[in-house]
Design a protein around this motif. Structure first.
Motif, mmCIF file in Angstrom:
data_model
loop_
_atom_site.group_PDB
_atom_site.id
_atom_site.type_symbol
_atom_site.label_atom_id
_atom_site.label_comp_id
_atom_site.label_asym_id
_atom_site.label_seq_id
_atom_site.Cartn_x
_atom_site.Cartn_y
_atom_site.Cartn_z
ATOM 1 N N ARG A 1 59.193 21.723 -24.046
ATOM 2 C CA ARG A 1 57.983 20.920 -24.198
ATOM 3 C C ARG A 1 57.630 20.674 -25.665
ATOM 4 N N VAL A 2 58.174 21.493 -26.562
ATOM 5 C CA VAL A 2 57.962 21.303 -27.996
ATOM 6 C C VAL A 2 59.330 21.315 -28.669
ATOM 7 N N TRP B 1 50.844 20.116 -29.280
ATOM 8 C CA TRP B 1 50.643 21.459 -28.725
ATOM 9 C C TRP B 1 49.554 22.183 -29.508
ATOM 10 N N ALA C 1 56.979 27.399 -24.991
ATOM 11 C CA ALA C 1 56.954 25.936 -24.973
ATOM 12 C C ALA C 1 58.187 25.357 -25.660
ATOM 13 N N GLN D 1 48.656 26.936 -22.154
ATOM 14 C CA GLN D 1 49.050 27.904 -23.173
ATOM 15 C C GLN D 1 48.974 29.328 -22.628
ATOM 16 N N GLN E 1 55.574 16.685 -31.078
ATOM 17 C CA GLN E 1 55.214 17.533 -29.940
ATOM 18 C C GLN E 1 54.549 18.826 -30.407
#
Length: 238
Positions: free
Chosen positions: A34-35, A44, A29, A221, A40
């Motif tokens: 995305r992180v 997550w 991620a 995940q 973020q």
């Protein structure tokens, strides 16, 4: 006198379980964008807690705790209790879709088992170790944690909370090693997640659990964990 200090030792980040080597999809991620910041990361981890950690591992810790209590108290039907623990071990391992996550979970579980046995040889976990050695079980930290907490007479809610907190804290520490956030931001992430962990644990303790009640619905995940092994570069084993 029963205290929580032995439990604090077990969930300390310095306790040798090897969890610092595993990100369970978080590294994917981070690399895929995305992180990228503390906010973020918090989201997550929130999804991880509510979609995977609580309904699967948290519930498993509580169920293992209850089963271990029966063995320690030498209640009737002990053979059925043993079979339930073995089945729980198998479900926890085989439910992980990503190969790296399965192998990582086994490594952490076996290392945790070894360390706990060094500290508490009379806990009864020698029997679990024999199941792992004989190939009847894979070795899982949820079972070890539930069992040792039952032996140490810890409360059910504290047993669940401590496991989930240790899991989240480990991932936060790993994020600090691989993304541009500082120690203070990491602590803020943990602070934001504590009420969620506590709420999930309370809900779990009030609801009867069994091996059949375990679930996982954090598909993103799982996909990130699967893609981890094909990343260009990696800091973590999973």
């Amino acid at each position: 006198m029963v205290t929580f200090l032995p439990l604090v030792q077990l969930i300390d980040s310095a306790f040798p379980t090897g969890s610092f080597s595993h990100s369970f999809g978080l590294e994917t991620a981070m690399q895929e964008g995305r992180v990228r910041n503390a906010a973020q990361l918090t989201e997550w981890l929130r999804s991880y807690v509510t979609g995977s950690l609580s309904p699967m591992e948290g519930a498993a810790v509580l169920y293992a705790y209850q089963l271990a209590q029966r063995l320690i108290a030498e209640e009737p039907n002990s053979e059925l209790t043993r079979e339930n623990l073995k089945e729980l071990d198998r479900k926890l391992t085989l439910s992980k879709l990503a190969r790296e996550s399965r192998e990582g979970g086994m490594k952490i579980g076996r290392r945790y088992l070894y360390s706990v046995l060094e500290l508490y040889p009379d806990s009864g976990l020698k029997e679990y170790e024999s199941w792992v050695t004989q190939g009847e079980c894979f070795g899982n930290s949820c079972i070890v944690h539930g069992w040792i907490c039952a032996y140490l007479l810890q409360a059910p809610a504290l047993t669940v909370v401590s496991h989930m907190y240790a899991s989240v804290n480990s991932l936060v520490q790993n994020a600090l090693r691989s993304m541009a956030i500082g120690q203070t931001d990491g602590q803020k992430v943990l602070q934001a997640l504590i009420p969620i962990i506590e709420a999930e644990a309370r809900k779990m303790v009030l609801t009867p659990v069994s091996e059949a009640s375990l679930s996982c619905h954090n598909l993103m995940q799982e996909i990130e964990a699967m893609r981890h092994e094909t990343l260009y570069s990696r800091l973590f084993m999973s």
